[in-house]
Design an enzyme around this catalytic site. Structure first.
Site, PDB file in Angstrom:
ATOM      1  N   HIS A  97       0.845  -1.201   0.000  1.00  0.00           N
ATOM      2  CA  HIS A  97       0.000   0.000   0.000  1.00  0.00           C
ATOM      3  C   HIS A  97       0.882   1.254   0.000  1.00  0.00           C
ATOM      4  O   HIS A  97       2.056   1.201   0.356  1.00  0.00           O
ATOM      5  CB  HIS A  97      -0.919  -0.004   1.222  1.00  0.00           C
ATOM      6  CG  HIS A  97      -0.154  -0.089   2.500  1.00  0.00           C
ATOM      7  ND1 HIS A  97       0.522   0.992   3.027  1.00  0.00           N
ATOM      8  CD2 HIS A  97       0.100  -1.137   3.317  1.00  0.00           C
ATOM      9  CE1 HIS A  97       1.147   0.621   4.116  1.00  0.00           C
ATOM     10  NE2 HIS A  97       0.923  -0.677   4.322  1.00  0.00           N
ATOM     11  N   ASP A 379       4.042  -4.690   3.741  1.00  0.00           N
ATOM     12  CA  ASP A 379       5.479  -4.991   3.806  1.00  0.00           C
ATOM     13  C   ASP A 379       5.698  -6.445   4.234  1.00  0.00           C
ATOM     14  O   ASP A 379       6.582  -7.122   3.706  1.00  0.00           O
ATOM     15  CB  ASP A 379       6.213  -4.013   4.739  1.00  0.00           C
ATOM     16  CG  ASP A 379       5.610  -3.946   6.138  1.00  0.00           C
ATOM     17  OD1 ASP A 379       4.604  -4.632   6.384  1.00  0.00           O
ATOM     18  OD2 ASP A 379       6.154  -3.213   6.977  1.00  0.00           O
TER      19      ASP A 379
END
Ligand SMILES: *[C@@H]1O[C@H](CO)[C@@H](O)[C@H](O)[C@H]1NC(C)=O
Ligand SMILES: *[C@@H]1O[C@H](CO)[C@@H](O)[C@H](O)[C@H]1NC(C)=O
Length: 480
Positions: A97, A379
């Site tokens: 994102h 991540d």
């Protein structure tokens, strides 16, 4: 060979320009280098490394700037580069994102003041921002698997909520989408004008920031798309492993890796002192400060050019920030060396790689569905995939990072299919463990699909323990 060298030179120049323009923008944040301590000015002059394929330099500010991924900096992109006789068959995109508000607040300090509504004439600009907002308002719940249908389709809080995507985050993915549109749609005609719903496969975790990032990228990629042709699936697991998540050995690797992290932290007395000083400034116990993961907040102040917070007892400053960031770089270095994270990653990344390889194999056989895949993730999704692929030098995934697999067909030998792997626009195909050796033997600028298939179906487990030949075996082996 000449072409290759010239190309590398261009890459180095692009990186240098990006760094210079970032440093100028952020000049006020960067303390005037202590000229007595020549180290920092020396590191500026050095030729900059490729941020995708070379390990972090020991400049925490440079690393932090790369992590922010501030829009407006000219981006390198090697996506879609192939000799003329190659035809693009399918593309699989895994993103993190975009820029978000922190997930934690530093106790007893003012939160950074960021407005998460989208405003066309506020920086960072994007020419498509207004059209994006308007298009999002036309969508209906029918395009989303539950519970995604209950999430807002773009960020909208005047005072950002924790973890909310910011305008910067939206712009980063509009740019990603537009860049992929120019290459894959306009140049390579991956999708026809009248593309149909099944040609896309869209999947996101259940956070608003991942859904909204996916929508922004998709809007840049297919402007004014027909909502009736869009369907976002919900992925409950950040590893994208649903159905295959149970893997006891993966958890064991993770526990050992966390223990390693903890021990490394204990050895760093400068880090310890820094946390103590910050805890004193904020006037809370050291433990409580650590639990609030202050680097996450500090990166937000840093990326948004907002001064670090102050209290009556003083200010958190760039010195503190640098120490913590530097420790992260050292931690990544030890992580690569100790390989516990690699064990975790090989098991954790298998399901999503397996899914991707299956789609590529179907596309190679001529199936026309799911030829563009988008996984909108975190991540903690990208990091294991990078590590599993052997891209150990790749940076910790920055905001709006993109990892792309391209499948190509050789028109001169239609039964042969090849793969390219790109991370943030850099061709990392020959840095992957499944194609390192191929590079030395072949003049072709791509990797045979079979290499990737063999790696995902078997070699990644052999790499793990030398004997297991399947995901199930590897996950259920006796402890490490
Ligand atoms: C960062 O903030 C300073 C002052 O607060 C300002 O002068 C500078 O222009 C800002 N930089 C950017 C890139 O917005
Ligand atoms: C790998 O993909 C195949 C084909 O789609 C599927 O049948 C299998 O369950 C997958 N295995 C894992 C461990 O994800």
């Amino acid at each position: 060979m000449l072409f290759r060298n010239r190309f590398l030179l261009l890459l180095a120049l692009a990186a240098l320009l990006a760094f210079l323009s970032l440093s100028i923008q952020f000049f006020h944040l960067i303390p005037v280098p202590a000229t007595k301590n020549g180290a920092s000015s020396k590191s500026r002059k050095r030729i900059l490394p490729d941020p995708a394929t070379e390990p972090p330099v020991t400049d925490p500010i440079y690393e932090a700037l790369l992590y922010c991924n501030i829009p407006s900096v000219a981006e390198r992109n090697m996506e879609g580069h192939a000799p003329h006789h190659f035809k693009l068959i399918s593309v699989h995109v895994l993103i993190r994102h975009g820029d978000r508000y922190p997930l934690y607040a530093i106790p007893k300090t003012k939160r950074p003041e960021i407005d998460c509504t989208l405003v066309a004439n506020r920086k960072p600009y994007h020419p498509k921002l207004e059209a994006f907002i308007s298009h999002m308002s036309k969508g209906s719940g029918a395009s989303f698997e539950s519970p995604l249908n209950s999430l807002p389709r773009h960020p909208n809080h005047p005072v950002c909520e924790m973890g909310e995507l910011t305008q910067t985050g939206v712009v980063q993915h509009l740019q990603n989408g537009q860049l992929l549109r120019d290459i894959y749609i306009k140049k390579h005609k991956l999708l026809p004008n009248d593309w149909f719903a099944d040609q896309l496969y869209l999947e996101t975790t259940g956070k608003s920031r991942t859904l909204q990032s996916g929508l922004a990228l998709l809007y840049g990629f297919l402007p004014d798309f027909d909502w009736k042709k869009i369907y976002f699936r919900h992925q409950p697991s950040a590893l994208f492993c649903s159905g295959n998540c149970y893997c006891p050995l993966r958890n064991q690797y993770l526990e050992k890796e966390q223990r390693r992290q903890y021990l490394l932290r204990l050895q760093n007395s400068q880090l310890e002192r820094t946390y103590e000083e910050m805890a004193r400034i904020v006037d809370i116990p050291n433990k409580q400060l650590r639990a609030a993961n202050p680097i996450d907040s500090l990166l937000c102040y840093f990326c948004h050019n907002i001064s670090f917070p102050c209290t009556r007892s003083g200010c958190i400053d760039m010195g503190h920030f640098k120490v913590i960031k530097m420790h992260q770089i050292e931690d990544e270095k030890e992580r690569r060396e100790k390989k516990l994270y690699l064990g975790y990653s090989l098991l954790g990344a298998h399901p999503i790689l397996n899914q991707t390889v299956s789609r590529m194999q179907r596309a190679a056989k001529g199936r026309e569905d799911e030829i563009f895949t988008l996984y909108s993730a975190h991540d903690v999704t990208l990091s294991p995939v990078l590590s599993a692929l052997g891209l150990s030098e790749a940076r910790f995934p920055r905001f709006a990072a993109r990892l792309i697999f391209e499948l190509w067909q050789d028109r001169e030998k239609p039964s042969e299919h090849s793969v390219r792997v790109l991370y943030n626009g850099v061709d990392v195909t020959f840095h992957t463990s499944f194609c390192q050796d191929h590079h030395r033997r072949s003049p072709k600028p791509m990797c045979p699909l079979e290499n990737l298939v063999r790696f995902v179906k078997r070699d990644m487990f052999v790499a793990l323990d030398g004997t297991s030949s399947s995901y199930y075996d590897a996950c259920h082996r006796e402890g490490i």
